[in-house]
Scaffold this motif. Structure first.
Motif, PDB file in Angstrom:
ATOM      1  N   GLU A 153       1.078  -1.107   0.267  1.00 46.33           N
ATOM      2  CA  GLU A 153      -0.022  -0.185  -0.004  1.00 46.33           C
ATOM      3  C   GLU A 153       0.764   1.406  -0.131  1.00 46.33           C
ATOM      4  OE1 GLU A 153      -3.350   2.335   3.170  1.00 46.33           O
ATOM      5  OE2 GLU A 153      -2.562   0.106   3.196  1.00 46.33           O
ATOM      6  N   LEU A 154       2.090   1.035   0.573  1.00 46.90           N
ATOM      7  CA  LEU A 154       2.938   2.420   0.768  1.00 46.90           C
ATOM      8  C   LEU A 154       4.449   1.718   1.039  1.00 46.90           C
ATOM      9  CD1 LEU A 154       3.311   5.161   1.363  1.00 46.90           C
ATOM     10  CD2 LEU A 154       3.125   4.760   3.700  1.00 46.90           C
ATOM     11  N   VAL A 155       5.321   2.570   0.041  1.00 48.67           N
ATOM     12  CA  VAL A 155       6.729   2.101   0.275  1.00 48.67           C
ATOM     13  C   VAL A 155       7.348   3.309   0.949  1.00 48.67           C
ATOM     14  CG1 VAL A 155       8.662   1.302  -1.042  1.00 48.67           C
ATOM     15  CG2 VAL A 155       6.515   0.572  -1.430  1.00 48.67           C
ATOM     16  N   LEU A 156       8.175   3.124   2.033  1.00 48.58           N
ATOM     17  CA  LEU A 156       9.097   3.876   2.753  1.00 48.58           C
ATOM     18  C   LEU A 156      10.279   3.725   2.206  1.00 48.58           C
ATOM     19  CD1 LEU A 156       7.289   4.072   6.189  1.00 48.58           C
ATOM     20  CD2 LEU A 156       6.542   5.587   4.013  1.00 48.58           C
ATOM     21  N   GLN A 157      11.356   4.740   2.062  1.00 46.56           N
ATOM     22  CA  GLN A 157      12.721   4.503   1.663  1.00 46.56           C
ATOM     23  C   GLN A 157      13.479   5.351   2.831  1.00 46.56           C
ATOM     24  OE1 GLN A 157      13.611   4.546  -2.221  1.00 46.56           O
ATOM     25  NE2 GLN A 157      15.690   5.206  -2.005  1.00 46.56           N
ATOM     26  N   LEU A 158      14.568   4.800   3.016  1.00 42.13           N
ATOM     27  CA  LEU A 158      15.723   5.395   3.970  1.00 42.13           C
ATOM     28  C   LEU A 158      16.855   5.289   3.422  1.00 42.13           C
ATOM     29  CD1 LEU A 158      17.099   7.063   6.307  1.00 42.13           C
ATOM     30  CD2 LEU A 158      16.627   5.165   7.806  1.00 42.13           C
ATOM     31  N   GLU A 159      17.553   6.058   2.813  1.00 39.79           N
ATOM     32  CA  GLU A 159      19.221   5.827   2.298  1.00 39.79           C
ATOM     33  C   GLU A 159      19.936   6.443   3.218  1.00 39.79           C
ATOM     34  OE1 GLU A 159      21.646   6.253  -1.853  1.00 39.79           O
ATOM     35  OE2 GLU A 159      19.554   6.806  -1.888  1.00 39.79           O
ATOM     36  N   MET A 160      20.799   5.750   3.780  1.00 41.28           N
ATOM     37  CA  MET A 160      21.875   5.906   4.573  1.00 41.28           C
ATOM     38  C   MET A 160      22.894   6.867   3.997  1.00 41.28           C
ATOM     39  SD  MET A 160      21.520   5.081   7.906  1.00 41.28           S
ATOM     40  CE  MET A 160      20.534   4.007   8.686  1.00 41.28           C
ATOM     41  N   ALA A 161      23.416   8.085   4.557  1.00 43.14           N
ATOM     42  CA  ALA A 161      24.499   9.046   4.073  1.00 43.14           C
ATOM     43  C   ALA A 161      25.845   8.017   4.049  1.00 43.14           C
ATOM     44  CB  ALA A 161      24.519  10.098   4.887  1.00 43.14           C
ATOM     45  N   LYS A 162      26.490   8.394   2.898  1.00 41.33           N
ATOM     46  CA  LYS A 162      27.613   7.417   2.805  1.00 41.33           C
ATOM     47  C   LYS A 162      28.771   7.896   4.044  1.00 41.33           C
ATOM     48  CE  LYS A 162      27.071   6.892  -2.061  1.00 41.33           C
ATOM     49  NZ  LYS A 162      26.553   5.528  -2.011  1.00 41.33           N
ATOM     50  N   ASP A 163      28.821   9.065   4.419  1.00 41.94           N
ATOM     51  CA  ASP A 163      29.635   9.525   5.599  1.00 41.94           C
ATOM     52  C   ASP A 163      29.148   9.394   6.802  1.00 41.94           C
ATOM     53  OD1 ASP A 163      31.596  10.281   3.725  1.00 41.94           O
ATOM     54  OD2 ASP A 163      30.812  12.010   3.346  1.00 41.94           O
ATOM     55  N   LYS A 164      29.650   8.803   7.902  1.00 42.17           N
ATOM     56  CA  LYS A 164      28.755   8.669   9.115  1.00 42.17           C
ATOM     57  C   LYS A 164      28.315   9.941   9.829  1.00 42.17           C
ATOM     58  CE  LYS A 164      31.800   4.603  10.148  1.00 42.17           C
ATOM     59  NZ  LYS A 164      30.874   3.561  10.109  1.00 42.17           N
ATOM     60  N   GLU A 165      29.102  11.061   9.413  1.00 39.48           N
ATOM     61  CA  GLU A 165      28.932  12.348  10.047  1.00 39.48           C
ATOM     62  C   GLU A 165      27.729  12.782   9.540  1.00 39.48           C
ATOM     63  OE1 GLU A 165      32.251  13.186   7.303  1.00 39.48           O
ATOM     64  OE2 GLU A 165      31.730  11.791   8.805  1.00 39.48           O
ATOM     65  N   ASN A 166      27.244  12.396   8.398  1.00 38.60           N
ATOM     66  CA  ASN A 166      26.041  12.806   7.702  1.00 38.60           C
ATOM     67  C   ASN A 166      24.821  12.005   7.841  1.00 38.60           C
ATOM     68  OD1 ASN A 166      27.487  15.250   6.741  1.00 38.60           O
ATOM     69  ND2 ASN A 166      28.192  14.103   4.961  1.00 38.60           N
ATOM     70  N   ILE A 167      24.833  10.979   8.507  1.00 35.80           N
ATOM     71  CA  ILE A 167      23.688   9.992   8.928  1.00 35.80           C
ATOM     72  C   ILE A 167      22.582  10.725   9.593  1.00 35.80           C
ATOM     73  CG2 ILE A 167      22.804   7.893   9.762  1.00 35.80           C
ATOM     74  CD1 ILE A 167      25.904   6.623   9.429  1.00 35.80           C
ATOM     75  N   THR A 168      21.357  10.585   8.981  1.00 40.00           N
ATOM     76  CA  THR A 168      19.992  11.244   9.660  1.00 40.00           C
ATOM     77  C   THR A 168      19.944  10.536  10.892  1.00 40.00           C
ATOM     78  OG1 THR A 168      19.425  11.876   7.389  1.00 40.00           O
ATOM     79  CG2 THR A 168      17.825  12.098   9.301  1.00 40.00           C
ATOM     80  N   ALA A 169      19.468  11.399  11.946  1.00 37.88           N
ATOM     81  CA  ALA A 169      19.161  10.712  13.119  1.00 37.88           C
ATOM     82  C   ALA A 169      17.732  10.239  13.004  1.00 37.88           C
ATOM     83  CB  ALA A 169      18.785  11.810  13.990  1.00 37.88           C
ATOM     84  N   VAL A 170      17.562   8.936  13.469  1.00 36.96           N
ATOM     85  CA  VAL A 170      16.335   8.116  13.386  1.00 36.96           C
ATOM     86  C   VAL A 170      15.200   8.979  13.861  1.00 36.96           C
ATOM     87  CG1 VAL A 170      16.653   7.023  15.588  1.00 36.96           C
ATOM     88  CG2 VAL A 170      15.652   5.927  13.754  1.00 36.96           C
ATOM     89  N   GLU A 171      15.465   9.608  14.884  1.00 38.35           N
ATOM     90  CA  GLU A 171      14.014  10.461  15.504  1.00 38.35           C
ATOM     91  C   GLU A 171      13.519  11.232  14.142  1.00 38.35           C
ATOM     92  OE1 GLU A 171      17.181  10.255  16.809  1.00 38.35           O
ATOM     93  OE2 GLU A 171      17.179  10.959  18.727  1.00 38.35           O
ATOM     94  N   SER A 172      14.662  11.863  13.274  1.00 38.16           N
ATOM     95  CA  SER A 172      13.928  12.663  12.299  1.00 38.16           C
ATOM     96  C   SER A 172      13.372  11.606  11.239  1.00 38.16           C
ATOM     97  CB  SER A 172      15.107  13.639  11.629  1.00 38.16           C
ATOM     98  OG  SER A 172      15.643  14.303  12.641  1.00 38.16           O
ATOM     99  N   VAL A 173      13.887  10.507  11.018  1.00 44.06           N
ATOM    100  CA  VAL A 173      13.570   9.790  10.098  1.00 44.06           C
ATOM    101  C   VAL A 173      11.984   9.454  10.150  1.00 44.06           C
ATOM    102  CG1 VAL A 173      13.638   7.579   8.723  1.00 44.06           C
ATOM    103  CG2 VAL A 173      15.703   8.969   9.218  1.00 44.06           C
ATOM    104  N   VAL A 174      11.874   8.837  11.507  1.00 39.51           N
ATOM    105  CA  VAL A 174      10.442   8.454  11.713  1.00 39.51           C
ATOM    106  C   VAL A 174       9.354   9.317  11.951  1.00 39.51           C
ATOM    107  CG1 VAL A 174       8.979   7.162  13.726  1.00 39.51           C
ATOM    108  CG2 VAL A 174      11.573   6.532  13.154  1.00 39.51           C
TER     109      VAL A 174
END
Length: 310
Positions: A153-174
């Motif tokens: 019904e719905l597809v959600l996508q999260l692509e991790m940043a290639k650099d560790k310092e740029n990874i989006t916080a999981v709180e923001s993702v959810v």
């Protein structure tokens, strides 16, 4: 302007300048912007989150500005590329009936068995499947093809940043998922936000892709301390009560004892028959000996196959 030629030209400028390949999400935002789509329209067409599109876009314009020596924005992107595109590339070709590479409309070969394997794992009540392989084997392509063709019904996508310092916080993702995709406000605390996400996933058939996880892992396969809250998200996604199916792609193994219920799936390289099908679909004829040598030289790597197409 021929969009495919403009896309490949812009891709080449960025990759030559940064010496790094663009991700599928970056290519999607680039294509959508060249088609004069807004970030909302890119989401509607390709299901790339508005939040991530707005995050990815400015970084692309910055890189193009540096590569071309002129100011590039989303608004002037198409006109700038048209001015710099070689004349022979301006010609418009009828490509509607040809498969496209580097797009969310994916042409996939040689993966019927892998899709069947994933369906078997899902039928065995696995909620999270980790597709693991070296770079360029086709993990992301397989995962997107699966999620786009299984009636979610719905597809959600999260692509991790290639650099560790740029990874989006999981709180923001959810929070973004809840607001943009479920039209529900997150809680003041992350625990409440996860409860609301679980409730949504219990009532809707949702496919989730967490792409290129390895930057978030340490050498032992555990989540790095700064992003250990991803463990809490995976616990929700692994819950037997949810209807969602989550595919994770990673070059590295995930061995975090804080998370249970993750089913590993090692992805093999494409065989030479798949390579032949791929090039034939683009009306490119290669004799059997040459094709076999190419396949052997690049170890059946799907990304190499795509690059050689050019």
């Amino acid at each position: 302007m021929n969009i495919d030629n403009g896309l490949k030209f812009a891709q080449g400028l960025i990759e030559n300048h940064t010496t790094k390949p663009l991700s599928d999400s970056q290519m999607t935002v680039l294509r959508g912007s060249l088609e004069d789509k807004s970030y909302k329209e890119i989401y509607d067409a390709y299901k790339i989150s508005v939040y991530y599109s707005r995050e990815i876009g400015p970084l692309l314009w910055e890189k193009l500005s540096a590569a071309l020596g002129v100011k590039v924005t989303k608004r002037n992107l198409r006109s700038v590329i048209e001015r710099h595109l070689p004349p022979e590339k301006q010609q418009i070709f009828n490509v509607e009936n040809l498969p496209r590479c580097n797009d969310e409309i994916i042409y996939i070969v040689g993966r019927d068995e892998a899709i069947s394997d994933i369906n078997t794992l899902v039928s065995q009540r696995n909620k999270i499947i980790l597709i693991q392989a070296a770079g360029g084997v086709g993990k992301s392509t397989l995962a997107k093809e699966y999620l786009n063709t299984q009636g979610f019904e719905l597809v959600l996508q999260l692509e991790m940043a290639k650099d560790k310092e740029n990874i989006t916080a999981v709180e923001s993702v959810v929070e973004e998922w809840l607001k943009q995709d479920f039209q529900e406000e997150p809680g003041r605390e992350f625990g409440i936000t996860l409860i609301r996400l679980r409730r949504q996933l219990q009532t809707r058939k949702v496919g989730i892709l967490i792409d290129n996880l390895e930057p978030a892992l340490d050498q032992q396969g555990r989540f790095i301390e700064k992003h250990s809250l991803y463990v809490e998200l995976l616990r929700v996604l692994a819950d037997s009560s949810v209807q969602s199916i989550t595919l994770i792609t990673s070059r590295e193994r995930l061995s975090d004892e804080r998370v249970n219920g993750i089913c590993p799936y090692p992805l093999s390289v494409l065989d030479v028959t798949a390579w032949e099908e791929f090039f034939t679909s683009f009306k490119i004829r290669i004799d059997a000996d040459t094709l076999s040598a190419m396949h052997k030289g690049y170890g059946g790597n799907a990304k190499a196959m795509d690059i050689l197409l050019g």
